[in-house]
Design a protein around this motif. Structure first.
Motif, PDB file in Angstrom:
ATOM      1  N   LEU A   3       0.834  -1.205   0.000  1.00  0.00           N
ATOM      2  CA  LEU A   3       0.000   0.000   0.000  1.00  0.00           C
ATOM      3  C   LEU A   3       0.863   1.248   0.000  1.00  0.00           C
ATOM      4  O   LEU A   3       1.808   1.364   0.772  1.00  0.00           O
ATOM      5  N   ARG A   4       0.490   2.162  -0.869  1.00  0.00           N
ATOM      6  CA  ARG A   4       1.142   3.472  -0.905  1.00  0.00           C
ATOM      7  C   ARG A   4       0.121   4.505  -0.452  1.00  0.00           C
ATOM      8  O   ARG A   4      -0.933   4.664  -1.073  1.00  0.00           O
ATOM      9  N   PHE A   5       0.408   5.173   0.639  1.00  0.00           N
ATOM     10  CA  PHE A   5      -0.473   6.213   1.164  1.00  0.00           C
ATOM     11  C   PHE A   5      -0.438   7.406   0.221  1.00  0.00           C
ATOM     12  O   PHE A   5       0.631   7.875  -0.160  1.00  0.00           O
ATOM     13  N   ILE A   6      -1.620   7.897  -0.153  1.00  0.00           N
ATOM     14  CA  ILE A   6      -1.714   9.063  -1.031  1.00  0.00           C
ATOM     15  C   ILE A   6      -2.150  10.289  -0.237  1.00  0.00           C
ATOM     16  O   ILE A   6      -1.537  11.341  -0.323  1.00  0.00           O
ATOM     17  N   GLY A   7      -3.213  10.163   0.531  1.00  0.00           N
ATOM     18  CA  GLY A   7      -3.668  11.333   1.276  1.00  0.00           C
ATOM     19  C   GLY A   7      -4.850  11.038   2.163  1.00  0.00           C
ATOM     20  O   GLY A   7      -5.513  10.015   2.036  1.00  0.00           O
ATOM     21  N   ILE A   8      -5.091  11.971   3.064  1.00  0.00           N
ATOM     22  CA  ILE A   8      -6.197  11.878   4.014  1.00  0.00           C
ATOM     23  C   ILE A   8      -6.929  13.216   4.010  1.00  0.00           C
ATOM     24  O   ILE A   8      -6.311  14.265   3.810  1.00  0.00           O
ATOM     25  N   ASP A   9      -8.230  13.171   4.178  1.00  0.00           N
ATOM     26  CA  ASP A   9      -9.028  14.395   4.186  1.00  0.00           C
ATOM     27  C   ASP A   9      -8.554  15.291   5.326  1.00  0.00           C
ATOM     28  O   ASP A   9      -8.686  14.931   6.493  1.00  0.00           O
ATOM     29  N   GLN A  15     -11.171  12.012  13.817  1.00  0.00           N
ATOM     30  CA  GLN A  15     -12.221  10.995  13.874  1.00  0.00           C
ATOM     31  C   GLN A  15     -12.666  10.570  12.485  1.00  0.00           C
ATOM     32  O   GLN A  15     -13.363  11.293  11.798  1.00  0.00           O
ATOM     33  N   GLY A  16     -12.252   9.375  12.059  1.00  0.00           N
ATOM     34  CA  GLY A  16     -12.759   8.757  10.844  1.00  0.00           C
ATOM     35  C   GLY A  16     -12.483   9.529   9.575  1.00  0.00           C
ATOM     36  O   GLY A  16     -13.412   9.918   8.895  1.00  0.00           O
ATOM     37  N   SER A  17     -11.248   9.760   9.283  1.00  0.00           N
ATOM     38  CA  SER A  17     -10.904  10.544   8.099  1.00  0.00           C
ATOM     39  C   SER A  17     -10.908   9.704   6.834  1.00  0.00           C
ATOM     40  O   SER A  17     -10.220   8.683   6.763  1.00  0.00           O
ATOM     41  N   PRO A  18     -11.634  10.125   5.790  1.00  0.00           N
ATOM     42  CA  PRO A  18     -11.532   9.455   4.506  1.00  0.00           C
ATOM     43  C   PRO A  18     -10.075   9.470   4.036  1.00  0.00           C
ATOM     44  O   PRO A  18      -9.371  10.470   4.194  1.00  0.00           O
ATOM     45  N   THR A  19      -9.628   8.360   3.489  1.00  0.00           N
ATOM     46  CA  THR A  19      -8.225   8.173   3.137  1.00  0.00           C
ATOM     47  C   THR A  19      -8.111   7.496   1.783  1.00  0.00           C
ATOM     48  O   THR A  19      -8.984   6.724   1.396  1.00  0.00           O
ATOM     49  N   VAL A  20      -7.030   7.796   1.060  1.00  0.00           N
ATOM     50  CA  VAL A  20      -6.769   7.188  -0.243  1.00  0.00           C
ATOM     51  C   VAL A  20      -5.398   6.525  -0.219  1.00  0.00           C
ATOM     52  O   VAL A  20      -4.415   7.129   0.208  1.00  0.00           O
ATOM     53  N   TRP A  21      -5.353   5.261  -0.660  1.00  0.00           N
ATOM     54  CA  TRP A  21      -4.112   4.517  -0.857  1.00  0.00           C
ATOM     55  C   TRP A  21      -4.139   3.910  -2.250  1.00  0.00           C
ATOM     56  O   TRP A  21      -5.185   3.863  -2.892  1.00  0.00           O
ATOM     57  N   VAL A  22      -3.000   3.413  -2.695  1.00  0.00           N
ATOM     58  CA  VAL A  22      -2.918   2.610  -3.919  1.00  0.00           C
ATOM     59  C   VAL A  22      -2.214   1.311  -3.554  1.00  0.00           C
ATOM     60  O   VAL A  22      -1.178   1.325  -2.893  1.00  0.00           O
ATOM     61  N   ASP A  23      -2.796   0.191  -3.969  1.00  0.00           N
ATOM     62  CA  ASP A  23      -2.124  -1.102  -3.869  1.00  0.00           C
ATOM     63  C   ASP A  23      -1.287  -1.206  -5.138  1.00  0.00           C
ATOM     64  O   ASP A  23      -1.824  -1.414  -6.226  1.00  0.00           O
ATOM     65  N   GLU A  24       0.004  -1.008  -5.017  1.00  0.00           N
ATOM     66  CA  GLU A  24       0.864  -0.969  -6.204  1.00  0.00           C
ATOM     67  C   GLU A  24       1.080  -2.346  -6.826  1.00  0.00           C
ATOM     68  O   GLU A  24       1.441  -2.427  -7.990  1.00  0.00           O
ATOM     69  N   GLU A  25       0.839  -3.414  -6.079  1.00  0.00           N
ATOM     70  CA  GLU A  25       0.963  -4.748  -6.669  1.00  0.00           C
ATOM     71  C   GLU A  25      -0.195  -5.058  -7.606  1.00  0.00           C
ATOM     72  O   GLU A  25      -0.006  -5.633  -8.670  1.00  0.00           O
ATOM     73  N   SER A  26      -1.399  -4.676  -7.207  1.00  0.00           N
ATOM     74  CA  SER A  26      -2.580  -4.960  -8.032  1.00  0.00           C
ATOM     75  C   SER A  26      -3.010  -3.769  -8.880  1.00  0.00           C
ATOM     76  O   SER A  26      -3.923  -3.888  -9.696  1.00  0.00           O
ATOM     77  N   ALA A  27      -2.369  -2.615  -8.693  1.00  0.00           N
ATOM     78  CA  ALA A  27      -2.723  -1.375  -9.389  1.00  0.00           C
ATOM     79  C   ALA A  27      -4.183  -0.998  -9.132  1.00  0.00           C
ATOM     80  O   ALA A  27      -4.921  -0.632 -10.029  1.00  0.00           O
ATOM     81  N   VAL A  65     -16.874  10.012  -0.160  1.00  0.00           N
ATOM     82  CA  VAL A  65     -15.674  10.803   0.099  1.00  0.00           C
ATOM     83  C   VAL A  65     -15.967  12.228  -0.357  1.00  0.00           C
ATOM     84  O   VAL A  65     -16.705  12.440  -1.314  1.00  0.00           O
ATOM     85  N   PRO A  66     -15.412  13.226   0.318  1.00  0.00           N
ATOM     86  CA  PRO A  66     -15.700  14.608  -0.056  1.00  0.00           C
ATOM     87  C   PRO A  66     -15.025  14.998  -1.367  1.00  0.00           C
ATOM     88  O   PRO A  66     -13.929  14.521  -1.686  1.00  0.00           O
ATOM     89  N   ALA A  67     -15.676  15.868  -2.106  1.00  0.00           N
ATOM     90  CA  ALA A  67     -15.146  16.336  -3.392  1.00  0.00           C
ATOM     91  C   ALA A  67     -13.791  17.009  -3.230  1.00  0.00           C
ATOM     92  O   ALA A  67     -12.982  17.004  -4.160  1.00  0.00           O
ATOM     93  N   ARG A  68     -13.492  17.536  -2.048  1.00  0.00           N
ATOM     94  CA  ARG A  68     -12.190  18.189  -1.838  1.00  0.00           C
ATOM     95  C   ARG A  68     -11.039  17.194  -1.947  1.00  0.00           C
ATOM     96  O   ARG A  68      -9.874  17.566  -2.011  1.00  0.00           O
ATOM     97  N   MET A  69     -11.360  15.889  -1.969  1.00  0.00           N
ATOM     98  CA  MET A  69     -10.325  14.867  -2.104  1.00  0.00           C
ATOM     99  C   MET A  69     -10.064  14.472  -3.560  1.00  0.00           C
ATOM    100  O   MET A  69      -9.236  13.610  -3.823  1.00  0.00           O
TER     101      MET A  69
END
Length: 86
Positions: A3-9, A15-27, A65-69
């Protein structure tokens, strides 16, 4: 899984922040988001996409997820696309 961490709201605090990662093995994008309220989930479940039965399969989930992400999600798409080209 790599997993590669991309960002968090940045606006949800501790408390419970929407988060984005990428699984670089499975793309694949990996998203954490808010659960929808019952009305929104029912609306999504009732939607009929061409060639698909309505409903949300037990192995899938609807999240919000919020549009700001959007910039983070775009970055995650770019990372996943590059990973898929390896």
């Amino acid at each position: 899984m790599a997993l590669r961490f991309i960002g968090i709201d940045p606006e949800t605090g501790q408390q419970g922040s929407p988060t984005v990662w990428v699984d670089e093995e499975s793309a694949e994008l990996v998203l954490q988001g808010w659960k929808p309220d019952a009305r929104l989930e029912a609306e999504c479940a009732a939607f009929e996409a061409p060639g698909h039965a309505p409903g949300i399969p037990p192995h899938e989930a609807v999240i919000r997820v919020p549009a700001r992400m959007v910039p983070m999600i775009r970055e995650a798409c770019d990372v996943a696309e590059r990973a898929g080209l390896r």
